[in-house]
Design an enzyme around this catalytic site. Structure first.
Site, PDB file in Angstrom:
ATOM      1  N   CYS A  17       0.822  -1.212   0.000  1.00 31.27           N
ATOM      2  CA  CYS A  17       0.000   0.000   0.000  1.00 31.27           C
ATOM      3  C   CYS A  17       0.856   1.262   0.000  1.00 31.27           C
ATOM      4  CB  CYS A  17      -0.863   0.045   1.248  1.00 31.27           C
ATOM      5  SG  CYS A  17      -1.836  -1.416   1.502  1.00 31.27           S
TER       6      CYS A  17
ATOM      7  N   ARG B  18       5.469   0.267  -6.070  1.00 30.22           N
ATOM      8  CA  ARG B  18       5.424  -0.530  -4.849  1.00 30.22           C
ATOM      9  C   ARG B  18       4.471  -1.715  -4.976  1.00 30.22           C
ATOM     10  NH1 ARG B  18       6.732   2.604  -0.081  1.00 30.22           N
ATOM     11  NH2 ARG B  18       4.985   1.709   1.034  1.00 30.22           N
TER      12      ARG B  18
ATOM     13  N   TRP C   9      -2.846  -2.869  -1.419  1.00 29.66           N
ATOM     14  CA  TRP C   9      -2.362  -4.222  -1.684  1.00 29.66           C
ATOM     15  C   TRP C   9      -3.141  -5.099  -0.719  1.00 29.66           C
ATOM     16  CZ3 TRP C   9       1.260  -6.997  -4.518  1.00 29.66           C
ATOM     17  CH2 TRP C   9       1.663  -8.212  -3.986  1.00 29.66           C
TER      18      TRP C   9
ATOM     19  N   ASN D  44      -1.767   1.599   5.930  1.00 32.35           N
ATOM     20  CA  ASN D  44      -0.832   0.575   5.454  1.00 32.35           C
ATOM     21  C   ASN D  44      -0.380  -0.225   6.674  1.00 32.35           C
ATOM     22  OD1 ASN D  44       1.049  -0.922   4.081  1.00 32.35           O
ATOM     23  ND2 ASN D  44       2.568   0.720   3.917  1.00 32.35           N
ATOM     24  N   GLY D  45      -0.340  -1.552   6.562  1.00 35.82           N
ATOM     25  CA  GLY D  45       0.090  -2.387   7.696  1.00 35.82           C
ATOM     26  C   GLY D  45      -0.997  -3.379   8.048  1.00 35.82           C
TER      27      GLY D  45
ATOM     28  N   GLU E 237      18.847 -16.955  -8.035  1.00 36.21           N
ATOM     29  CA  GLU E 237      18.405 -15.613  -8.443  1.00 36.21           C
ATOM     30  C   GLU E 237      17.768 -15.654  -9.846  1.00 36.21           C
ATOM     31  OE1 GLU E 237      17.708 -12.959  -7.186  1.00 36.21           O
ATOM     32  OE2 GLU E 237      17.765 -11.459  -8.767  1.00 36.21           O
TER      33      GLU E 237
ATOM     34  N   LYS F  67      13.906 -14.615 -10.779  1.00 36.36           N
ATOM     35  CA  LYS F  67      13.532 -13.623 -11.801  1.00 36.36           C
ATOM     36  C   LYS F  67      12.468 -14.193 -12.732  1.00 36.36           C
ATOM     37  CE  LYS F  67      14.666 -10.731 -10.390  1.00 36.36           C
ATOM     38  NZ  LYS F  67      15.152 -10.675  -9.167  1.00 36.36           N
TER      39      LYS F  67
ATOM     40  N   GLU G 109       9.168 -14.511 -10.927  1.00 36.93           N
ATOM     41  CA  GLU G 109       8.565 -13.201 -10.651  1.00 36.93           C
ATOM     42  C   GLU G 109       7.967 -12.572 -11.908  1.00 36.93           C
ATOM     43  OE1 GLU G 109      10.943 -10.903  -7.141  1.00 36.93           O
ATOM     44  OE2 GLU G 109      12.096 -11.241  -8.939  1.00 36.93           O
TER      45      GLU G 109
ATOM     46  N   HIS H 249      20.686 -36.479  -6.223  1.00 34.81           N
ATOM     47  CA  HIS H 249      20.010 -36.806  -4.965  1.00 34.81           C
ATOM     48  C   HIS H 249      18.507 -36.587  -5.060  1.00 34.81           C
ATOM     49  CE1 HIS H 249      23.868 -37.420  -3.136  1.00 34.81           C
ATOM     50  NE2 HIS H 249      24.252 -36.176  -3.395  1.00 34.81           N
TER      51      HIS H 249
ATOM     52  N   LYS I 214       6.966  -4.230  -4.478  1.00 34.76           N
ATOM     53  CA  LYS I 214       8.356  -3.796  -4.403  1.00 34.76           C
ATOM     54  C   LYS I 214       8.805  -3.724  -2.960  1.00 34.76           C
ATOM     55  CE  LYS I 214      12.047  -2.253  -6.379  1.00 34.76           C
ATOM     56  NZ  LYS I 214      12.801  -3.305  -7.081  1.00 34.76           N
TER      57      LYS I 214
HETATM   58  C1  G6P Z   1      10.006  -8.414  -2.536  1.00 38.25           C
HETATM   59  C2  G6P Z   1      10.299  -8.239  -4.001  1.00 38.25           C
HETATM   60  C3  G6P Z   1      11.563  -9.001  -4.361  1.00 38.25           C
HETATM   61  C4  G6P Z   1      12.707  -8.473  -3.482  1.00 38.25           C
HETATM   62  C5  G6P Z   1      12.372  -8.639  -2.003  1.00 38.25           C
HETATM   63  C6  G6P Z   1      13.381  -7.997  -1.079  1.00 38.25           C
HETATM   64  O1  G6P Z   1       9.680  -9.731  -2.255  1.00 38.25           O
HETATM   65  O2  G6P Z   1       9.217  -8.678  -4.777  1.00 38.25           O
HETATM   66  O3  G6P Z   1      11.873  -8.793  -5.723  1.00 38.25           O
HETATM   67  O4  G6P Z   1      13.876  -9.150  -3.792  1.00 38.25           O
HETATM   68  O5  G6P Z   1      11.117  -8.011  -1.750  1.00 38.25           O
HETATM   69  O6  G6P Z   1      13.301  -6.604  -1.167  1.00 38.25           O
HETATM   70  P1  G6P Z   1      14.347  -5.656  -0.488  1.00 38.25           P
HETATM   71  O7  G6P Z   1      13.807  -4.282  -0.713  1.00 38.25           O
HETATM   72  O8  G6P Z   1      14.361  -5.995   0.989  1.00 38.25           O
HETATM   73  O9  G6P Z   1      15.662  -5.908  -1.106  1.00 38.25           O
END
Ligand code: G6P
Length: 587
Positions: A2, A27, A74, A100-101, A464, A468, A471, A487, A582
């Site tokens: 949010c 965000r 959100w 927010n929260g 990673e 990606k 996501e 394994h 974000k």
């Molecule tokens: C969210 C995002 C990820 C990001 C993670 C950590 O889950 O969707 O893409 O890597 O937060 O975010 P930060 O701001 O703590 O690096």
């Protein structure tokens, strides 16, 4: 997550709020709403959808008045519906709030208020704030006392802003950011400096439980006892221009292309890096934490700290930290890595470690974030605002800074500075593979499962790369340590599988080729990412040769580019992927 914006001043509030919400879109959110106060009446308009679309259908930007609040939601409690979108009124239209929260005790508060005759419209936890304010305001008609009483009743995390029909806006926070922006003849109250940075770079960061009240002319901050508190004004240095997409179709693509420049300029904070190193060398236990991409940086940091600086470190995902670590005391140091510096899981880990006596070091992209401010020492990766929700440039910036720190710790054994120019050049060469990777993405668009295999430090890049693709392209992708294939995971590989192998020329390379043959024997398509071709690869993505320690910095780029083009191939928006935020400010 949010976003909150409140404004009281001389401008037409609605268009200011709409623009602010647009700037905070990165965000992540699912619905939008605005309340404006005009001639003693609060008008609310809200709906599900993107800011531009809701603005078009409801004409948000033309709502009357010079005072108002806005929100992008959100969903956490209650579905994605217009009724659950913020702002929320109490029983009447005299008070409206945005929040927010998570209000943890909202059920009992709701029951209590319903018993007193309040009628709730939404399924959200947030709506109780509006009704509590309404209840206490009805009793004493004093906004300061009302907000203090309300905040005393709330358990959980919150940042909220309320609008009263008399034209006052006020707010408070606990473990969620709330920032005041001061302009000529007015004030903003926002969850993010980007909410007001176009108008002012003068920001006041509220502390937990601070209360802010902006009435006709003034803005005052109080503590929960009602005493005035003074908070310093911080000059925020982010450049708005960087939010522009420039010549690129998406922020994500632009940010991928910014990486050579970012690596080039790392390491300018000499004194701070030294302070970081001093704290590290004087600690017995070194822990690292982060979420998502930042956790993968922590894995790489752990690897090179131990290998080159001879410092044994443990990397723990922030969401797991509280269940994992007890052996922390005042000889421990926790390095928290977070692009936003606002991730709830990270902040919670940091608070727990701090309580047990640990010193806190942080690596952030936002030097005024909550994480930076609660750290004993904080370094900024300084890569400019990252708007694409999935982290790209912030990852390479984190790695670049981590290599700089480790190089300092091992007295230059990595020769990072001397290698930087060739590294930057290598990054540019990897970017040149974009057209090839675009066509590979077209071939993979219908893949059901993708596996990414890597050994040693490259395992973190396999994780990673998989994150990606999950996501951005919503394809099931798993990062697997190559040695673990035998394994179990090998049972999943067949002729429909696509396997990407992270295999630059280093000590793990030969073992990786053996693993690749095992995979090939099961009919899978193998895509090799390496500086050396090999017959086992069906498709070869060539990356340049660099000093072997530095491969993680360049080998992640093909995955970012692949994830981006896979998203396009699947008609997904790479900048704002579904179900992703974000700044994940809830646990
Ligand atoms: C969210 C995002 C990820 C990001 C993670 C950590 O889950 O969707 O893409 O890597 O937060 O975010 P930060 O701001 O703590 O690096």
């Amino acid at each position: 997550m949010c976003s909150i914006i409140g404004y009281k001043g001389q401008l037409n509030v609605a268009s200011v709020l709409v623009d602010s919400l647009k700037r905070m879109e990165y965000r992540g959110y699912d619905s939008v709403g605005i309340a404006t106060i005009n001639n003693g009446k609060i008008l609310v308009k809200k709906d599900v959808g993107r800011v531009a679309d809701v603005n078009k259908s409801l004409d948000l930007g033309r709502m009357p008045g010079h005072t108002g609040i806005g929100h992008t939601r959100w969903a956490t409690h209650g579905g994605v519906t217009d009724k659950n979108a913020h702002p929320h009124y109490g029983c009447t239209d005299r008070i409206a709030i945005v929040h927010n929260g998570i209000i943890e005790n909202y059920r009992e508060l709701r029951e209590e208020l319903i018993f007193l005759g309040h009628i709730f419209i939404s399924d959200t936890d947030s709506e109780v704030i509006a009704h509590l304010l309404e209840r206490y305001y009805a009793e004493q008609k004093n906004i300061k006392k009302t907000i203090i009483q309300t905040c005393r009743r709330l358990k959980g995390t919150y940042a909220f802003v309320a609008a009263f029909e008399d034209g006052t806006i006020c707010g408070s926070r606990y473990d969620e950011p709330l920032i005041i922006g001061s302009v000529n003849n007015g004030y903003f109250i926002s969850s993010d400096v980007l909410g007001f940075l176009e108008y002012t770079d003068k920001a006041v960061f509220l502390e937990n439980r601070d209360i802010v009240i902006v009435d006709s002319e003034t803005c005052h901050i109080f503590d929960l006892e009602g005493n005035i508190v003074n908070r310093p004004i911080t000059k925020v240095a982010w450049e708005l221009a960087a939010i522009d997409k420039g010549k690129y179709a998406h922020h994500t693509l632009k940010e991928i292309h910014e990486q050579p420049k970012i690596v080039e300029k790392t390491g300018t904070q000499n004194l701070k890096i030294q302070e970081f190193c001093n704290i590290l060398t004087n600690s017995k236990t070194v822990l690292l934490t982060g979420s998502g991409t930042s956790y993968h940086s922590a894995l790489i940091a752990k690897h090179i700290l131990s290998k080159f600086a001879k410092i044994r470190a443990e990397a723990i995902m922030s969401s797991e930290f509280q269940y994992t670590f007890d052996a922390i005391d005042n000889t421990s140091v926790l390095i928290a890595i977070s692009q936003s510096g606002e991730t709830a899981d990270v902040l919670q880990s940091v608070k727990a470690a701090k309580q047990m006596g640990a010193r806190i070091l942080s690596i952030v992209n936002n030097p005024t974030s909550s994480l930076a401010r609660i750290s004993d020492s904080s370094l900024s990766i300084d890569c400019g605002p990252e708007i694409g929700v999935a982290a790209t440039k912030s990852f390479t910036a984190q790695l670049s800074l981590i290599y700089t720190i480790v190089d300092r710790l091992c007295k230059g054994c990595l020769d990072f500075e001397a290698n930087k120019a060739s590294l930057v050049d290598a990054l540019r060469q990897v970017l040149d593979t974009e057209i090839q990777i675009h066509s590979i993405a077209e071939g993979l668009r219908d893949a059901r499962d993708i596996y990414i295999i890597g050994r040693s430090i490259h395992y973190a890049i396999a994780l990673e790369g998989a994150l990606k693709i999950k996501e951005l392209a919503y394809i099931h992708t798993e990062g697997i340590a190559a040695g673990e294939l035998k394994h179990g995971p090998l049972a999943l590989i067949d002729r429909n599988s696509y396997v990407l192998l992270v295999n630059p020329n280093d000590i793990a390379s030969e073992d990786n080729i053996s693993s690749a043959y095992e995979i090939k024997a099961r009919g899978a398509t193998i895509i090799g990412i390496s500086d050396r071709p090999n017959n086992v690869y069906d498709i070869f993505i060539k990356i340049p040769s660099v000093k072997s320690t530095f491969y993680p910095i360049i080998e992640v780029l093909p995955f970012q580019i692949l994830a981006y083009y896979l998203a396009l191939a699947k008609n997904a928006d790479p900048d704002y992927p579904r179900n992703l935020a974000k700044s994940v400010t809830v646990k």
